[in-house]
Design a protein around this motif. Sequence first.
Motif, PDB file in Angstrom:
ATOM      1  N   UNK A  81       0.788  -1.221   0.000  1.00 46.66           N
ATOM      2  CA  UNK A  81       0.000   0.000   0.000  1.00 46.66           C
ATOM      3  C   UNK A  81       0.819   1.269   0.000  1.00 46.66           C
ATOM      4  N   UNK A  82       2.133   1.159  -0.122  1.00 45.61           N
ATOM      5  CA  UNK A  82       2.994   2.347  -0.084  1.00 45.61           C
ATOM      6  C   UNK A  82       2.956   3.119  -1.406  1.00 45.61           C
ATOM      7  N   UNK A  83       3.067   4.432  -1.313  1.00 47.35           N
ATOM      8  CA  UNK A  83       3.286   5.295  -2.478  1.00 47.35           C
ATOM      9  C   UNK A  83       4.488   6.165  -2.145  1.00 47.35           C
ATOM     10  N   UNK A  84       5.559   6.002  -2.892  1.00 47.86           N
ATOM     11  CA  UNK A  84       6.841   6.622  -2.562  1.00 47.86           C
ATOM     12  C   UNK A  84       6.834   8.125  -2.821  1.00 47.86           C
ATOM     13  N   UNK A  85       7.724   8.865  -2.153  1.00 49.66           N
ATOM     14  CA  UNK A  85       7.972  10.253  -2.553  1.00 49.66           C
ATOM     15  C   UNK A  85       8.522  10.263  -3.977  1.00 49.66           C
ATOM     16  N   UNK A  86       8.073  11.196  -4.797  1.00 48.63           N
ATOM     17  CA  UNK A  86       8.409  11.163  -6.212  1.00 48.63           C
ATOM     18  C   UNK A  86       9.015  12.473  -6.699  1.00 48.63           C
TER      19      UNK A  86
END
Length: 378
Positions: free
Chosen positions: A304-309
Amino acid sequence: MRQLGASQARLLRAWSQGVAGDRRATSVPAVLERCLAVQAQDLRAAALGIRARGCGLTEADVHQALGAERTLVRGWFMRGTLYLVPAGDAGRLRELLAPRLLRRSERRYRELRLGPDELALGERVITEALADGPLTRDELAARMTEAGLDASGQVPFHLVRRSALLGTACFGPVREDGSATYVLARDWLPASAGPSGADAVGELLRRYLAAHGPATTADFATWSGLGLPAVRSAWERLLKGGELEPCRVGGVDQYALPADAPRCEEPTGDVRLLPAYDNYLVGYADRRLSVEPEHEHLVRPGGGQISPTVVVDGLVRGVWRRDRARGAVVEPFDGGLPGAGAEARDAEALDVEALGVEALGAEALDAELSDVCRFLAA
């Protein structure tokens, strides 16, 4: 129907969100008025999301807006997720979204053995305790225990969240040690006045498209957490009333509000470092316009992670992380960003040219990294 290429549609989305086209607000309230909401499970990530859409803003400015200024508030809104929203919108959003969230919570209350009597007692304890001023969840849990409630495990969280959804409590100022506090909503938030029922769904749709368009019905339904019947009904009313501009993007019907001001439709090499779970990525059911499929596993590594982009003209071109010694460390896709060596720089230039940008100066990335490092250190 207006035909949009992927690059043009992506730039319009990023412009709407305030993350492209050199579009930056000069105050925290101005950022929120433009982008509507910033996801805020992690308050520091939310503050970084505001920084990326602003000019010269710091974490202290965000805390000031949450505290002394009371211009924005943190709460459980879309999908029951924590967001930062303008304080003037909080009451209307709660009235629209909370009934559905409370119904969905009933099973969890039963699992925690919170029957009608326990729920009523918890609400009374919270109301009476907050009359004394801002308190943390742990401090409220102590009051619950004193009143004879079992305040173990997740009970305090769900009782406080329920009180917020009922409109009794809301998040208040952040203490110097970073602890979140709660206050009585009637003492903290401005009185809410605005549309209700179906009209409230339509108003939220207008605000969503102003901050996210072009987008699809599924995008709005996924972001808002509202049922598809209500979403489709509001969508049809606005479309029949001429308030939506249909457009076609890659064979998919999407919609935007009719443009009432010039928008950025040409790449400028605008670089932004967005935090984890940024609304630019979570605001859509389909992220293929902003994240190329071959990079999706790097942006969403699992769990469920969404990385810093790292976003360039609305397209995710890498990820980044904070290193205590080195500050913001960029991990670019496809060979690197400018300044990472001749070979990497050439590869990045080719990628940028493929997007229609003649050059992406190293100064843009250096300035953005410096801004992030300064913000984190403030």
